[in-house]
Design a protein around this motif. Structure first.
Motif, short mmCIF file in Angstrom:
data_model
loop_
_atom_site.label_atom_id
_atom_site.label_comp_id
_atom_site.label_asym_id
_atom_site.label_seq_id
_atom_site.Cartn_x
_atom_site.Cartn_y
_atom_site.Cartn_z
N ALA A 165 -12.32 3.16 -9.30
CA ALA A 165 -12.00 3.59 -7.94
C ALA A 165 -13.12 4.47 -7.38
O ALA A 165 -13.52 4.32 -6.21
CB ALA A 165 -10.67 4.34 -7.91
N ASP A 166 -13.63 5.40 -8.18
CA ASP A 166 -14.75 6.24 -7.71
C ASP A 166 -15.99 5.41 -7.43
O ASP A 166 -16.72 5.68 -6.47
CB ASP A 166 -15.07 7.30 -8.77
N LEU A 167 -16.21 4.39 -8.27
CA LEU A 167 -17.37 3.53 -8.06
C LEU A 167 -17.23 2.73 -6.77
O LEU A 167 -18.17 2.62 -5.98
CB LEU A 167 -17.54 2.59 -9.26
N ASN A 168 -16.03 2.17 -6.54
CA ASN A 168 -15.81 1.38 -5.32
C ASN A 168 -15.87 2.24 -4.07
O ASN A 168 -16.26 1.77 -3.00
CB ASN A 168 -14.45 0.67 -5.41
N THR A 366 1.13 1.57 5.20
CA THR A 366 2.52 1.33 5.62
C THR A 366 3.42 1.15 4.41
O THR A 366 4.50 1.74 4.32
CB THR A 366 2.57 0.09 6.52
N LEU A 367 2.98 0.33 3.47
CA LEU A 367 3.72 0.12 2.23
C LEU A 367 2.81 0.45 1.06
O LEU A 367 1.67 -0.03 1.00
CB LEU A 367 4.22 -1.32 2.12
N GLY A 368 3.29 1.25 0.13
CA GLY A 368 2.48 1.61 -1.03
C GLY A 368 3.30 1.56 -2.30
O GLY A 368 4.51 1.81 -2.30
N LEU A 369 2.63 1.19 -3.39
CA LEU A 369 3.25 1.18 -4.72
C LEU A 369 2.33 1.95 -5.66
O LEU A 369 1.18 1.56 -5.85
CB LEU A 369 3.45 -0.24 -5.22
N GLU A 370 2.83 3.05 -6.21
CA GLU A 370 2.07 3.87 -7.16
C GLU A 370 2.70 3.72 -8.53
O GLU A 370 3.93 3.78 -8.67
CB GLU A 370 2.07 5.34 -6.72
N VAL A 371 1.86 3.54 -9.55
CA VAL A 371 2.37 3.30 -10.90
C VAL A 371 1.73 4.27 -11.87
O VAL A 371 0.62 4.74 -11.68
CB VAL A 371 2.08 1.84 -11.36
N GLY A 372 2.48 4.60 -12.95
CA GLY A 372 1.94 5.37 -14.05
C GLY A 372 1.00 4.51 -14.89
O GLY A 372 0.98 3.29 -14.77
N TYR A 373 0.24 5.16 -15.77
CA TYR A 373 -0.83 4.42 -16.45
C TYR A 373 -0.30 3.36 -17.41
O TYR A 373 -1.00 2.39 -17.69
CB TYR A 373 -1.77 5.39 -17.18
N ARG A 374 0.93 3.49 -17.91
CA ARG A 374 1.45 2.45 -18.80
C ARG A 374 1.87 1.19 -18.05
O ARG A 374 2.07 0.15 -18.66
CB ARG A 374 2.64 2.99 -19.60
N LEU A 375 2.02 1.28 -16.73
CA LEU A 375 2.37 0.12 -15.92
C LEU A 375 1.15 -0.54 -15.30
O LEU A 375 1.29 -1.52 -14.56
CB LEU A 375 3.36 0.53 -14.81
N ILE A 376 -0.03 -0.01 -15.59
CA ILE A 376 -1.25 -0.58 -15.02
C ILE A 376 -1.42 -2.05 -15.39
O ILE A 376 -1.83 -2.86 -14.55
CB ILE A 376 -2.47 0.26 -15.43
N PRO A 377 -1.13 -2.47 -16.65
CA PRO A 377 -1.26 -3.91 -16.96
C PRO A 377 -0.43 -4.81 -16.07
O PRO A 377 -0.78 -5.98 -15.89
CB PRO A 377 -0.80 -3.98 -18.43
N LEU A 378 0.68 -4.31 -15.50
CA LEU A 378 1.51 -5.14 -14.63
C LEU A 378 0.83 -5.44 -13.31
O LEU A 378 1.14 -6.46 -12.66
CB LEU A 378 2.85 -4.45 -14.36
N ILE A 411 -1.49 -1.05 -3.76
CA ILE A 411 -1.14 -0.61 -5.11
C ILE A 411 -2.25 0.28 -5.65
O ILE A 411 -3.43 -0.02 -5.51
CB ILE A 411 -0.94 -1.84 -6.04
N ARG A 412 -1.85 1.36 -6.27
CA ARG A 412 -2.82 2.24 -6.93
C ARG A 412 -2.13 2.96 -8.07
O ARG A 412 -0.89 3.09 -8.09
CB ARG A 412 -3.44 3.24 -5.96
N ASP A 413 -2.92 3.42 -9.02
CA ASP A 413 -2.37 4.18 -10.14
C ASP A 413 -2.31 5.66 -9.76
O ASP A 413 -3.10 6.14 -8.95
CB ASP A 413 -3.22 4.00 -11.41
N ASN A 414 -1.34 6.34 -10.31
CA ASN A 414 -1.14 7.76 -10.03
C ASN A 414 -0.90 8.47 -11.36
O ASN A 414 0.17 8.34 -11.97
CB ASN A 414 0.06 7.96 -9.10
N LEU A 415 -1.91 9.20 -11.85
CA LEU A 415 -1.81 9.87 -13.14
C LEU A 415 -0.86 11.05 -13.11
O LEU A 415 -0.54 11.61 -14.16
CB LEU A 415 -3.20 10.33 -13.59
N GLU A 416 -0.38 11.46 -11.92
CA GLU A 416 0.59 12.54 -11.84
C GLU A 416 2.00 12.06 -12.17
O GLU A 416 2.88 12.86 -12.44
CB GLU A 416 0.57 13.18 -10.45
#
Length: 701
Positions: A165-168, A366-378, A411-416
């Motif tokens: 994400a930082d690279l992009n 408008t619509l967002g989906l945030e996932v924990g790191y164990r759901l990243i493969p999904l 969709i993005r990951d959220n480490l919090e």
């Protein structure tokens, strides 16, 4: 003059590379070849010096990866100690009868100076050191390394995505991204290697005990049988040599074990462990003052050693006073020079890059989906994320059924978040959350199951039904017992689909309405042109469509909606009144959406007296219904909820059939208390349908 050129294998880089092979060969040679006592002294001294170097290096290391050769160093130092044990055992058994210096001056010094020449004291000291090393230090360091390796591996996908994400985003370059990826990988490998290397230290402690016992027993046999020594002399002589040999090995082993514990237990920061200890342990003068008071109080108790306690309390109080004075001076200097502090803060805060611009304002998704790191493969396309395909299917199905295209889901990951948690946002605000365990299945209880299942009890995040997370091997058993079994991706997709459908009215913005008009205008341009903007503004059209969606009415039939609005727009401009006319025109579709293909409509109706009271309240207060008497409102809500519950228990959809003027009022009033209730007017029911009244709301009899 010809310059002297060294051979390639003797150059600086290659000579460093030869260090490890030479050391390994030397250790193997010590196990096979006999060594003179002087050479053995040199190696024991080197082993002790090496352990001190390792300990100090670990103390001054900022990050664990700064000493990532530590697992290999741990292995080599362990093998060095074992080689020295083998070499010293050979000399002890062969020359031990000649005196305590038979195995060298180092062993003799440890046997006499450290334990005073008393082999009983030596045995106790040796056993204590071995227990401390094996049970406390090594075991704790191994456990920390094991947990660190597990967490490092679990966090690796999230860290990799953060780097991408930082690279992009252009925050880092390709070289830095490659370096950070390598660092993440090395961190996981380091803790994994430390977990394995700690097993060598455990084995070394056990080997030290066995070698010492072998030296004592073997020395007794050799001394008494081969050299005709008395039992007492042989016991004292060989025990002192064996204990001295064991202490020479165990003390460096304990030092290196402490270094291993320091390496794996420290938290990464910009300071070494010594600086952290001083700056954090002795940073608060209040703590030192209280400690000084407690220690000083203990010192004045009769029978206690007064001098040590009072002396230590004085030191603590003096140190606390110095720290508080230093803090006061720093605060005073900051107050005396506010301009300098402000200028420095401004200099630090002001970035050297470009000025802020409107491009820095990122629009809210408008619509967002945030996932924990164990759901990243999904949701990771590179790992075959099944959820991505299902989200595309959800949007397509929504467009086909509801009648407009929902905004894309970002969709993005959220480490919090918790590792297995996710949350769904609408315009940046959370509207739903839950947990999904990748690799497991959610067994949902629809109300008619034949037993219970072992697992983590929970509720279905979409509809609130009781459920339990089970392993994949129990899937068939759960289905046989009547559970509805879905995987983690389906849980998230179902929840997302439910929330999109529930908040469809909020997803229909001005842009979506314009796209609907443009799409319809390709087939019926004149119809659209005659309505918007000639007869009706686009904002009024949006409000009408949102009114329909709020009550779950699909807007697929945009042609009928536009025609009805074009017919009534010259006389009506109120969105609620226009919505009522559109609902009548869409009555057949509304009824079919609720009752499918049934010709008999099982509905609830109002008691005549309650209906008259509501009509009077409507005439008094207007369409908003604000004049309904509170007692009447409570009775209406309670009895409608009871009737709706009875409808659901009979397997029927709760539908309330009311006169047209009351429909909008009751729909708004009952929507919050009974979300599943549908309110229809008599005009919306097609003539071909048969009405069956199942319950009467407001019947006081």
């Amino acid at each position: 003059m010809n310059s002297l050129k060294l051979p390639l294998w003797m150059s600086g880089a290659n000579s460093k590379a030869l260090a490890a092979p030479i050391l390994i060969i030397m250790m193997l040679a010590m196990m096979v070849l006999p060594l003179p006592a002087f050479v053995l002294d040199m190696f024991f001294s080197f082993n002790l010096a090496l352990s001190i170097i390792i300990l100090l290096t670990s103390l001054y290391t900022i990050k664990p990866l700064d000493f990532m050769a530590f697992p290999a160093v741990l292995l080599i130092s362990t093998m060095l100690r074992l080689s020295l044990n083998v070499a010293s055992t050979r000399i002890v058994l062969a020359e031990g009868h000649t005196g305590p210096d038979a195995a060298g001056k180092v062993i003799e010094a440890f046997g006499h100076f450290l334990i005073g020449g008393n082999y009983t004291v030596g045995i106790v000291v040796f056993v204590i050191l071995t227990i401390i090393n094996f049970v406390v230090v090594t075991k704790g360091a191994g456990r920390i390394a094991e947990v660190g390796a597990r967490f490092a591996l679990d966090a690796m996908p999230g860290k990799q995505m953060a780097i991408d994400a930082d690279l992009n985003a252009g925050l880092i370059g390709e070289a830095e991204a490659r370096s950070r990826r390598q660092q993440v990988s090395q961190e996981a490998e380091f803790y994994g290697s430390m977990d394995g290397a700690s097993k060598y230290v455990k084995g070394d402690a056990i080997a030290g005990i066995i070698v010492t016992l072998v030296n004592v027993i073997g020395g007794l046999i050799v001394g008494m049988l081969q050299h005709d020594m008395a039992f007492g002399d042989a016991l004292e002589n060989y025990t002192l040599l064996a204990i001295g040999d064991g202490l020479v090995a165990q003390i460096p082993s304990l030092v290196i074990s402490v270094a291993a514990g320091i390496i794996v237990s420290r938290v990464a920061s910009d300071e070494d462990i010594g600086t952290q200890l001083i700056s954090q342990l002795f940073a608060k003068p209040q703590v030192m003052y209280i400690t000084a008071a407690i220690v000083g109080g203990m010192g004045i108790i009769p029978g206690m050693p007064h001098i040590p306690f009072i002396f230590l309390a004085s030191l603590l109080a003096g140190g606390a006073y110095m720290i508080s004075q230093r803090a006061n001076q720093a605060t005073q200097s900051m107050q005396e020079a506010p301009e300098a502090a402000a200028a420095a803060a401004a200099a630090v805060a002001a970035p050297e890059g470009e000025e802020a611009s409107w491009q820095d304002i990122v629009p809210v998704d408008t619509l967002g989906l945030e996932v924990g790191y164990r759901l990243i493969p999904l949701v990771d396309k590179g790992q075959g994320g099944e959820l991505l395909r299902r989200i595309k299917g959800i949007r397509k199905k929504f467009a086909q059924e509801v009648g407009f295209l929902s905004p894309p889901v970002h969709i993005r990951d959220n480490l919090e978040l918790k590792p297995s948690a996710y949350r769904i946002t609408l315009k940046g605000v959370e509207v739903g959350s839950g947990e999904a365990h990748a690799g497991q299945f959610l067994a949902i209880n629809p109300g008619m199951v034949s037993g219970t299942l072992p697992g983590a009890a929970t509720t279905d995040p979409a509809f609130g039904l009781p459920a339990v997370w089970i392993d994949a091997g129990m899937r068939d058993q759960a289905q046989a017992m009547g559970y509805t079994v879905v995987d983690a991706g389906t849980v998230v997709a179902t929840h997302l689909n439910h929330l999109i459908t529930t908040h469809a009215a909020e997803l229909l913005g001005r842009q979506e309405v314009q796209q609907l008009l443009d799409h319809l205008g390709k087939e019926s341009p004149k119809l659209v042109e005659d309505l918007v903007p000639k007869l009706l503004s686009i904002s009024t059209l949006q409000k009408v469509l949102q009114n329909l969606l709020i009550e779950g009415v699909h807007i697929r039939d945009m042609r009928t909606i536009i025609e009805i609005l074009a017919e009534f727009a010259p006389q009506l401009q109120d969105p609620n009144e226009l919505t009522a006319q559109v609902r009548i025109a869409l009555g057949r579709a509304i009824v079919q959406q609720i009752f499918a293909s049934s010709n008999e409509l099982a509905v609830m109706t109002l008691d005549n007296r309650l209906e008259r009271l509501l009509m009077q309240a409507l005439q008094t207060s207007g369409p908003d219904g604000g004049g309904i008497e509170p007692g009447l409102a409570d009775t209406l809500a309670m009895q409608t909820a009871n009737a709706a519950r009875q409808q659901e228990q009979m397997g029927l959809t709760p539908v309330l059939l009311v006169p047209g003027p009351l429909r909008a009022l009751l729909a708004r009033f009952l929507r919050r208390a009974i979300p599943q209730l549908k309110v229809l007017s008599h005009a919306e029911v097609p003539e071909t349908k048969t009405i069956k009244v199942t319950s009467l709301v407001g019947n006081m009899a």
